[in-house]
Design an enzyme around this catalytic site. Structure first.
Site, short mmCIF file in Angstrom:
data_model
loop_
_atom_site.label_atom_id
_atom_site.label_comp_id
_atom_site.label_asym_id
_atom_site.label_seq_id
_atom_site.Cartn_x
_atom_site.Cartn_y
_atom_site.Cartn_z
N LYS A 18 87.93 -67.36 6.14
CA LYS A 18 86.57 -66.24 6.18
C LYS A 18 86.74 -65.42 4.89
CE LYS A 18 88.18 -64.33 10.03
NZ LYS A 18 89.26 -65.22 10.39
N ARG A 93 86.43 -58.44 16.81
CA ARG A 93 87.61 -59.07 17.24
C ARG A 93 87.88 -59.06 18.59
NH1 ARG A 93 90.36 -59.33 12.11
NH2 ARG A 93 92.09 -60.50 11.97
N ARG A 132 98.94 -69.17 1.41
CA ARG A 132 98.55 -67.64 1.28
C ARG A 132 99.68 -67.01 0.92
NH1 ARG A 132 94.22 -64.98 5.15
NH2 ARG A 132 95.89 -64.65 6.65
N ARG A 138 100.64 -61.14 1.65
CA ARG A 138 100.50 -60.34 2.63
C ARG A 138 101.54 -59.98 3.60
NH1 ARG A 138 94.48 -61.47 5.05
NH2 ARG A 138 95.69 -60.77 7.02
N ARG A 149 99.70 -63.39 15.69
CA ARG A 149 98.28 -63.10 15.31
C ARG A 149 97.44 -64.38 16.00
NH1 ARG A 149 97.92 -62.94 9.30
NH2 ARG A 149 95.77 -62.69 9.51
P1 AMP Z 1 92.23 -59.80 8.65
O1 AMP Z 1 92.52 -59.27 7.18
O2 AMP Z 1 90.94 -59.79 9.09
O3 AMP Z 1 93.15 -61.04 9.10
O4 AMP Z 1 93.06 -58.43 9.59
C1 AMP Z 1 94.27 -58.12 9.18
C2 AMP Z 1 94.81 -57.09 10.46
O5 AMP Z 1 94.05 -56.06 10.47
C3 AMP Z 1 94.57 -57.69 11.92
O6 AMP Z 1 95.70 -58.59 12.17
C4 AMP Z 1 94.47 -56.72 12.63
O7 AMP Z 1 96.07 -56.07 12.74
C5 AMP Z 1 93.78 -55.62 11.92
N1 AMP Z 1 92.55 -55.89 11.85
C6 AMP Z 1 91.54 -56.25 11.05
N2 AMP Z 1 90.17 -56.27 11.76
C7 AMP Z 1 90.40 -55.81 13.06
C8 AMP Z 1 89.60 -55.42 14.06
N3 AMP Z 1 88.26 -55.68 13.94
N4 AMP Z 1 90.05 -55.00 15.24
C9 AMP Z 1 91.38 -54.66 15.37
N5 AMP Z 1 92.20 -55.03 14.22
C10 AMP Z 1 91.64 -55.63 13.18
#
Ligand code: AMP
Length: 198
Positions: A18, A93, A132, A138, A149
């Protein structure tokens, strides 16, 4: 020719690509890439109270609360740079986040959002996250956090596909970045040309 306004929600499991696709689309279409994960990681790097709290939750592979996320997204979408469109990556989410986003978007007079879901099998997802892990460092890409996750995705995020139903364009996430980008742009063109403008 005036390009139609693009307000895209990009869905998909962790590791589906994404972020990569949204960044590229954002450059191509000159509209912001709004990634809630990036916003939270930036806040964590800055050491703000919210950032430090979010880092603990992210490192555990869990979700930050809907209330906090809604505050963040409400502020971000109110920025003038989102007035001509945006790409949402990582939000919504959960179903309550999607419901709240529907209400938020209904407040502004703009074309409806379009939705695309990057689809990828579990083995490929693992492979991508492995790659990654070595490239991006990360802190939430460790083995344990990754498993958590995926589980959180299945339980809380995947149901969004039923929530949005036929509005979501399914995009095959296998292949090169270019392959996926081509599929996504084609789907996007189809979706935005079908949407009423105004
Ligand atoms: P991502 O970079 O989108 O994979 O997000 C990394 C982490 O940020 C996720 O595993 C969550 O812990 C937190 N996070 C990101 N977006 C959201 C969201 N919309 N709701 C809740 N937690 C989020």
């Amino acid at each position: 020719m005036v390009e139609p306004m693009v307000r895209l929600i990009l869905l998909g499991p962790p590791g589906a690509g994404k972020g990569t696709q949204a960044a590229r689309l954002s450059t191509e279409l000159a509209i912001p890439h709004v990634s809630t994960g990036v916003i939270l990681r930036d806040a964590a790097a800055e050491g703000t109270k919210l950032g430090l709290k979010a880092k603990e939750i992210m490192d555990a592979g869990r979700l930050v609360s809907d209330d906090i996320m809604l505050g963040i997204i409400r502020d971000r979408l109110a920025h003038t740079d989102c007035a001509d469109g945006f790409i949402l990556d990582g939000f919504p989410r959960t179903i309550p986040q999607a419901e709240a986003l529907d209400r938020l978007l209904a407040e502004v007079d703009a074309p409806p959002v379009v939705l695309a879901n990057l689809e990828l099998g579990e083995d490929e997802l693992r492979q991508r996250i492995e790659t990654r892990r070595s490239a991006d460092q990360r802190s939430d890409d460790s083995e344990d956090t990754m498993l958590r996750r995926f589980q959180v995705y299945q339980e809380q995020t995947r149901p969004l596909l039923d929530y949005y139903g036929e509005r979501v364009a399914a995009i095959e996430g296998r292949g090169s970045i270019d392959d996926v980008y081509r599929r996504l742009s084609t789907a996007l063109r189809e979706m935005t040309s079908k949407e009423p403008t105004g």
